[in-house]
Design a protein around this motif. Structure first.
Motif, PDB file in Angstrom:
ATOM      1  N   LYS A  27       7.659  10.466  -8.201  1.00  0.00           N
ATOM      2  CA  LYS A  27       8.172  11.830  -8.369  1.00  0.00           C
ATOM      3  C   LYS A  27       7.032  12.851  -8.423  1.00  0.00           C
ATOM      4  N   ASN A  28       5.858  12.397  -8.844  1.00  0.00           N
ATOM      5  CA  ASN A  28       4.665  13.251  -8.869  1.00  0.00           C
ATOM      6  C   ASN A  28       3.867  13.160  -7.570  1.00  0.00           C
ATOM      7  N   GLY A  29       4.416  12.456  -6.583  1.00  0.00           N
ATOM      8  CA  GLY A  29       3.779  12.389  -5.277  1.00  0.00           C
ATOM      9  C   GLY A  29       2.673  11.353  -5.146  1.00  0.00           C
ATOM     10  N   ASN A  30       2.526  10.478  -6.133  1.00  0.00           N
ATOM     11  CA  ASN A  30       1.462   9.483  -6.094  1.00  0.00           C
ATOM     12  C   ASN A  30       2.009   8.176  -5.495  1.00  0.00           C
ATOM     13  N   LYS A  31       2.078   8.170  -4.169  1.00  0.00           N
ATOM     14  CA  LYS A  31       2.654   7.037  -3.433  1.00  0.00           C
ATOM     15  C   LYS A  31       1.854   5.754  -3.650  1.00  0.00           C
ATOM     16  N   LYS A  32       0.534   5.852  -3.627  1.00  0.00           N
ATOM     17  CA  LYS A  32      -0.337   4.675  -3.771  1.00  0.00           C
ATOM     18  C   LYS A  32      -0.107   4.003  -5.133  1.00  0.00           C
ATOM     19  N   LEU A  33      -0.109   4.805  -6.203  1.00  0.00           N
ATOM     20  CA  LEU A  33       0.122   4.253  -7.546  1.00  0.00           C
ATOM     21  C   LEU A  33       1.512   3.634  -7.622  1.00  0.00           C
ATOM     22  N   HIS A  34       2.504   4.317  -7.065  1.00  0.00           N
ATOM     23  CA  HIS A  34       3.872   3.800  -7.047  1.00  0.00           C
ATOM     24  C   HIS A  34       3.916   2.427  -6.378  1.00  0.00           C
ATOM     25  N   GLN A  35       3.284   2.300  -5.216  1.00  0.00           N
ATOM     26  CA  GLN A  35       3.261   1.022  -4.491  1.00  0.00           C
ATOM     27  C   GLN A  35       2.600  -0.070  -5.327  1.00  0.00           C
ATOM     28  N   GLN A  36       1.452   0.254  -5.922  1.00  0.00           N
ATOM     29  CA  GLN A  36       0.726  -0.739  -6.725  1.00  0.00           C
ATOM     30  C   GLN A  36       1.558  -1.201  -7.922  1.00  0.00           C
ATOM     31  N   ILE A  37       2.198  -0.256  -8.585  1.00  0.00           N
ATOM     32  CA  ILE A  37       3.003  -0.612  -9.753  1.00  0.00           C
ATOM     33  C   ILE A  37       4.216  -1.441  -9.340  1.00  0.00           C
ATOM     34  N   MET A  38       4.853  -1.072  -8.243  1.00  0.00           N
ATOM     35  CA  MET A  38       6.024  -1.826  -7.804  1.00  0.00           C
ATOM     36  C   MET A  38       5.641  -3.250  -7.400  1.00  0.00           C
ATOM     37  N   MET A  39       4.506  -3.416  -6.764  1.00  0.00           N
ATOM     38  CA  MET A  39       4.044  -4.775  -6.438  1.00  0.00           C
ATOM     39  C   MET A  39       3.769  -5.562  -7.721  1.00  0.00           C
ATOM     40  N   THR A  40       3.223  -4.879  -8.710  1.00  0.00           N
ATOM     41  CA  THR A  40       2.995  -5.520 -10.012  1.00  0.00           C
ATOM     42  C   THR A  40       4.323  -5.942 -10.634  1.00  0.00           C
ATOM     43  N   CYS A  41       5.336  -5.082 -10.549  1.00  0.00           N
ATOM     44  CA  CYS A  41       6.656  -5.419 -11.101  1.00  0.00           C
ATOM     45  C   CYS A  41       7.261  -6.634 -10.403  1.00  0.00           C
ATOM     46  N   ILE A  42       7.095  -6.714  -9.102  1.00  0.00           N
ATOM     47  CA  ILE A  42       7.595  -7.888  -8.365  1.00  0.00           C
ATOM     48  C   ILE A  42       6.841  -9.137  -8.827  1.00  0.00           C
ATOM     49  N   GLY A  43       5.528  -9.026  -8.964  1.00  0.00           N
ATOM     50  CA  GLY A  43       4.727 -10.150  -9.458  1.00  0.00           C
ATOM     51  C   GLY A  43       5.121 -10.567 -10.865  1.00  0.00           C
ATOM     52  N   LEU A  44       5.350  -9.586 -11.739  1.00  0.00           N
ATOM     53  CA  LEU A  44       5.778  -9.893 -13.115  1.00  0.00           C
ATOM     54  C   LEU A  44       7.146 -10.576 -13.121  1.00  0.00           C
ATOM     55  N   SER A  45       8.027 -10.142 -12.247  1.00  0.00           N
ATOM     56  CA  SER A  45       9.353 -10.768 -12.175  1.00  0.00           C
ATOM     57  C   SER A  45       9.248 -12.213 -11.709  1.00  0.00           C
ATOM     58  N   LEU A  46       8.358 -12.476 -10.772  1.00  0.00           N
ATOM     59  CA  LEU A  46       8.126 -13.861 -10.335  1.00  0.00           C
ATOM     60  C   LEU A  46       7.511 -14.690 -11.460  1.00  0.00           C
TER      61      LEU A  46
END
Length: 178
Positions: free
Chosen positions: A67-86
């Motif tokens: 929402k703040n326009g930080n696409k790179k951080l968003h991508q990194q965090i979402m990949m982390t969330c997928i990894g944490l879920s695994l």
């Protein structure tokens, strides 16, 4: 004739379908497997509950980032969330393959509250698998409008699953064998 993007999306969709069926089936099968001569991994529930809690926090941070326009951080965090879920999934299955299931000991209304939270958590944890994968694939394929539409559905469900994972742990933790 399909273009390259359509072919990639078709491959993703096949893979998403397979993974969305295989993961729940494997979990159900492994849930019934008890490993003999392996020490119970009784230390895992607070760890995987914490992983759920961290996932919930990071999901919120990821939404704020985009929402703040930080696409790179968003991508990194979402990949982390997928990894944490695994990681959660692996620990959860490992715990149940080495330890007996714990029954909730509460009675009356609290038992029904617990069962409602547990059942909705389990059902939505199966539903979230294809939703996360579809949402991810839309971003990967740079179909950002479709990604946003799926994310509006995926985010609250994933957040609910992560939070209720912690709640279920907190409610059942007094009944774990020590």
């Amino acid at each position: 004739m399909m273009n390259e993007l359509e072919q990639k999306e078709k491959k993703f969709n096949r893979l998403i379908t397979i993974v969305s069926i295989v993961i729940p089936l494997v979990v159900v099968i492994l849930f019934g497997v008890k490993l003999p001569n392996v020490a119970p991994l009784s230390f895992l529930p607070p760890i995987y509950a914490s992983v759920n809690g961290l996932t919930a926090i990071l999901l919120i941070v990821a939404v704020v980032a985009i929402k703040n326009g930080n696409k790179k951080l968003h991508q990194q965090i979402m990949m982390t969330c997928i990894g944490l879920s695994l990681a959660f999934l692996v620990m959860y299955v490992a715990y149940h393959m080495t330890s007996d299931s714990t029954s909730f000991g509460g009675e009356g209304l609290i038992k029904y509250v617990y069962l409602f939270i547990l059942i909705t958590h389990i059902i939505l944890s199966v539903v979230i698998i294809p939703l996360v994968l579809i949402t991810f694939s839309k971003a990967y394929l740079q179909k950002f409008e479709a990604h946003r539409k799926f994310a509006k559905i995926t985010f609250p469900i994933w957040l609910y699953v992560a939070i209720t994972g912690v709640v279920v742990y907190l409610m059942i933790s007094p009944y774990y064998a020590h």
